[in-house]
Design a protein around this motif. Structure first.
Motif, short mmCIF file in Angstrom:
data_model
loop_
_atom_site.label_atom_id
_atom_site.label_comp_id
_atom_site.label_asym_id
_atom_site.label_seq_id
_atom_site.Cartn_x
_atom_site.Cartn_y
_atom_site.Cartn_z
N ALA A 99 83.63 25.94 79.40
CA ALA A 99 83.41 26.67 79.83
C ALA A 99 81.79 26.97 80.69
O ALA A 99 81.31 27.71 82.04
CB ALA A 99 83.21 28.22 78.80
N CYS A 100 81.22 26.06 79.80
CA CYS A 100 79.69 25.29 79.89
C CYS A 100 79.40 24.57 80.93
O CYS A 100 78.93 25.31 82.53
CB CYS A 100 78.77 24.85 78.78
SG CYS A 100 78.86 25.38 77.45
N ALA A 101 80.36 23.80 81.26
CA ALA A 101 80.40 22.50 82.85
C ALA A 101 81.14 23.56 84.23
O ALA A 101 80.50 23.14 85.03
CB ALA A 101 82.07 21.63 82.35
N HIS A 102 81.41 25.20 83.57
CA HIS A 102 81.93 25.80 84.49
C HIS A 102 81.00 26.50 85.02
O HIS A 102 80.98 28.06 85.61
CB HIS A 102 83.26 26.51 85.19
CG HIS A 102 84.06 25.21 84.97
ND1 HIS A 102 84.91 24.87 83.75
CD2 HIS A 102 84.56 24.49 86.60
CE1 HIS A 102 85.76 24.05 85.00
NE2 HIS A 102 86.13 23.77 85.99
N GLY A 103 80.02 27.00 84.46
CA GLY A 103 79.06 27.94 84.78
C GLY A 103 78.93 29.61 83.75
O GLY A 103 77.82 29.86 83.52
N GLU A 104 79.38 29.27 82.99
CA GLU A 104 80.51 30.33 82.30
C GLU A 104 80.31 29.43 80.82
O GLU A 104 80.61 29.80 79.75
CB GLU A 104 81.70 30.72 81.70
CG GLU A 104 82.54 31.04 83.32
CD GLU A 104 82.33 31.91 83.76
OE1 GLU A 104 81.84 32.92 83.41
OE2 GLU A 104 82.73 31.59 85.08
N PHE A 105 78.92 29.66 80.71
CA PHE A 105 77.45 29.73 79.65
C PHE A 105 78.28 30.82 78.03
O PHE A 105 78.11 30.83 77.33
CB PHE A 105 76.66 28.53 79.41
CG PHE A 105 75.31 29.27 80.28
CD1 PHE A 105 74.59 30.96 80.22
CD2 PHE A 105 75.08 28.96 81.16
CE1 PHE A 105 74.20 31.12 81.06
CE2 PHE A 105 74.56 30.13 82.48
CZ PHE A 105 73.62 30.31 82.09
N ASP A 106 77.97 32.19 78.81
CA ASP A 106 78.18 33.00 77.83
C ASP A 106 79.63 33.26 77.14
O ASP A 106 79.89 33.44 76.28
CB ASP A 106 78.02 34.35 78.57
CG ASP A 106 79.20 34.25 79.51
OD1 ASP A 106 79.20 33.31 80.65
OD2 ASP A 106 80.01 35.45 79.84
N MET A 107 80.41 32.00 77.39
CA MET A 107 81.86 31.85 76.91
C MET A 107 81.42 30.90 76.16
O MET A 107 82.80 29.86 76.06
CB MET A 107 82.48 31.78 78.04
CG MET A 107 83.03 33.69 78.62
SD MET A 107 83.57 34.14 77.01
CE MET A 107 83.99 35.87 78.56
N CYS A 108 80.81 29.96 75.97
CA CYS A 108 80.96 28.20 75.37
C CYS A 108 81.54 27.99 74.09
O CYS A 108 82.22 29.77 73.38
CB CYS A 108 79.32 28.22 74.50
SG CYS A 108 79.38 26.46 74.03
N ARG A 109 82.97 27.47 74.31
CA ARG A 109 83.68 27.40 73.61
C ARG A 109 83.12 26.25 71.77
O ARG A 109 83.83 27.49 70.95
CB ARG A 109 84.78 26.74 74.35
CG ARG A 109 85.50 26.97 75.01
CD ARG A 109 85.96 28.36 74.63
NE ARG A 109 87.23 28.92 76.39
CZ ARG A 109 86.47 29.82 76.97
NH1 ARG A 109 85.46 30.20 77.11
NH2 ARG A 109 87.35 30.29 78.12
#
Length: 352
Positions: A99-109
Motif C-alpha cells: 500500500a505504501c509503495a503505491h502512495g496509499e500510506f494511509d492504508m499501511c499494512r
C-alpha cells in the motif's frame, strides 16, 4: 525558537520550550508556523496515553493539524515564498508495504509508518518547521485564518471517498446522509455531504451553544434526540459516524435504508461493554446489502480533495468552527475543554 512539546507516556509533561530551529534540506520547504489545531489525539498524547518520540529522544513536538507560510523553497519546486501550506501527517513505512509503495500510506499494512506530531517525527507545533515538498500541500490564500482545518477535512474527504467507492459497486444515487457528532470532524463531514448535494442531518447531544447554528448555516438539519427519533422514517443512504460512542456506532448501523453505507471515523475507547443483538444486526446488514467501513488518516489524494472542499466553502462558516484561538505561550490552556468549544487552535506567530 519556541515549540509545544510533550514526553510521550508521561502525564503532565506538556510544555512550551525553546528548541533548535530546523535546517531545511535540499528538497524541503522552510515554513513559518501560523497555527495548529488541537484534537483528541493531541490530548491523548498529552495525557501520556499515546504517542512516540523520535528515536533517541524523550520529547516530541506536537501538532499534526498544521498551517504555515513558506519562508523559502527549493529552486524548481512548485512552491514560492509566501505560499500558504499544510504538511501531510503520515509518512510511508521504509520497507515499504504494498500500500505504501503505491502512495496509499494511509492504508499501511505493517504499521511501520511514522506520523508528524504523533509517531516518531516531530510535529508542526513550532514557530519554524520544515517539510519535504512531496508532503506539502498548497492552500488558497483566502484560507489563512482557517487552513488548520485542512487535516481533519482530509479525514472526512477520505471517508466520503470510501463511501462512494463502495456505493458504486452497484447503482448508487444517495439522497440523504446522517452525521453523528457535531465536533469538528462531524461538522466538516456535514460540509462535504452538502457539497455532494445531499440532504444532510447532524445528530449531537447539545441543545444550545454554537453547534445548532453552525449546522443550520449549512442548510442542514440539526437533531439532539436519539438516533431512532432523529432518523424517523428518513432511512439515510449514508451515515458518517464521528463520535466513537459505542451505542451510537451500533445504532448507526441499524437505521440506514437498503444498500446503506456507514463510515466509522470516531475511535472508541476500550473496555466498555454493550449488549447488542448481533444476530439481528447481521441479518439487517446481509439482507439489505449494507456496508460498514472504518476510515482513518489520509493520503496525498485526500489532501488535494480537502483543499478543493475548503476552497469552495464559505470562509465565514469555516471560521465559525474555531471557537478559541490560544497563543503559543499559553498553549496548555487549549488542552482543557471549555463550554461551547468546537475547534480550539494554538496560534504560533510570535506577534501573538
Amino acid at each position: 525558537m519556541r515549540a509545544l512539546t510533550v514526553q510521550p507516556g508521561q502525564t503532565d509533561s506538556l510544555a512550551v520550550e525553546d528548541v533548535d530551529e530546523p535546517t531545511a534540506g535540499p528538497d524541503e520547504l522552510r515554513v513559518a508556523g501560523l497555527a495548529i489545531g488541537v484534537c483528541g489525539t493531541d490530548k491523548e498524547i498529552a495525557a501520556g496515553e499515546y504517542g512516540w518520540a523520535p528515536p533517541g529522544r524523550d520529547r516530541l513536538v506536537l501538532g499534526h493539524e498544521s498551517l504555515g507560510r513558506v519562508l523559502s523553497a527549493p529552486d524548481g519546486s512548485n512552491f514560492d515564498e509566501g505560499d500558504l501550506v499544510v504538511g501531510v501527517v503520515r509518512r510511508p513505512d521504509p520497507v515499504p508495504c504494498g500500500a505504501c509503495a503505491h502512495g496509499e500510506f494511509d492504508m499501511c499494512r505493517n504499521g511501520q509508518y511514522t506520523e508528524r506530531g504523533i509517531k516518531e517525527i516531530d510535529g508542526y507545533g513550532s514557530e519554524i518547521w520544515c517539510v519535504k515538498t512531496d508532503y506539502a500541500v498548497k492552500l488558497d490564500d483566502g484560507l489563512a485564518d482557517v487552513g488548520m482545518l485542512m487535516e481533519p477535512t482530509t479525514v472526512v474527504a477520505k471517508a466520503w471517498e470510501q463511501v462512494y467507492r463502495i456505493g458504486q459497486r452497484a447503482w448508487f444515487e444517495p439522497r440523504t446522509a446522517l452525521v453523528t457528532g457535531a465536533g469538528p470532524v462531524g461538522l466538516l463531514a456535514a460540509l462535504l455531504g452538502v457539497q455532494h448535494g445531499l440532504d444532510v442531518h447532524v445528530l449531537d447531544q447539545v441543545t444550545d451553544g454554537p453547534k445548532p447554528e453552525i449546522v443550520d448555516a449549512l442548510n442542514a438539519t440539526y437533531h439532539h434526540t436519539s438516533v431512532e427519533e432523529a432518523v424517523g422514517k428518513l432511512q439515510p443512504d449514508i451515515v458518517i459516524e464521528a463520535t466513537g460512542v459505542g451505542s451510537l456506532v451500533f445504532d448507526a448501523m441499524t437505521v440506514t435504508g437498503s444498500y446503506g453505507i456507514v463510515a466509522l471515523t470516531g475511535v472508541s475507547p476500550r473496555g466498555r461493554a454493550l449488549t447488542v443483538d448481533a444476530g439481528g444486526l447481521n441479518r439487517d446488514i446481509v439482507l439489505e446489502n449494507d456496508a460498514v467501513v472504518g476510515s482513518v488518516n489520509a493520503n496525498l489524494r485526500h489532501y488535494r480533495q480537502a483543499a478543493e472542499a475548503l476552497a469552495k466553502a464559505d470562509p465565514k462558516w469555516l471560521a465559525s468552527l474555531i471557537t478559541r484561538r490560544v497563543p503559543l505561550a499559553e498553549a496548555t490552556k487549549a488542552f482543557t475543554a471549555e463550554p461551547d468549544d468546537v475547534k480550539v487552535i494554538v496560534t504560533l506567530e510570535e506577534s501573538t
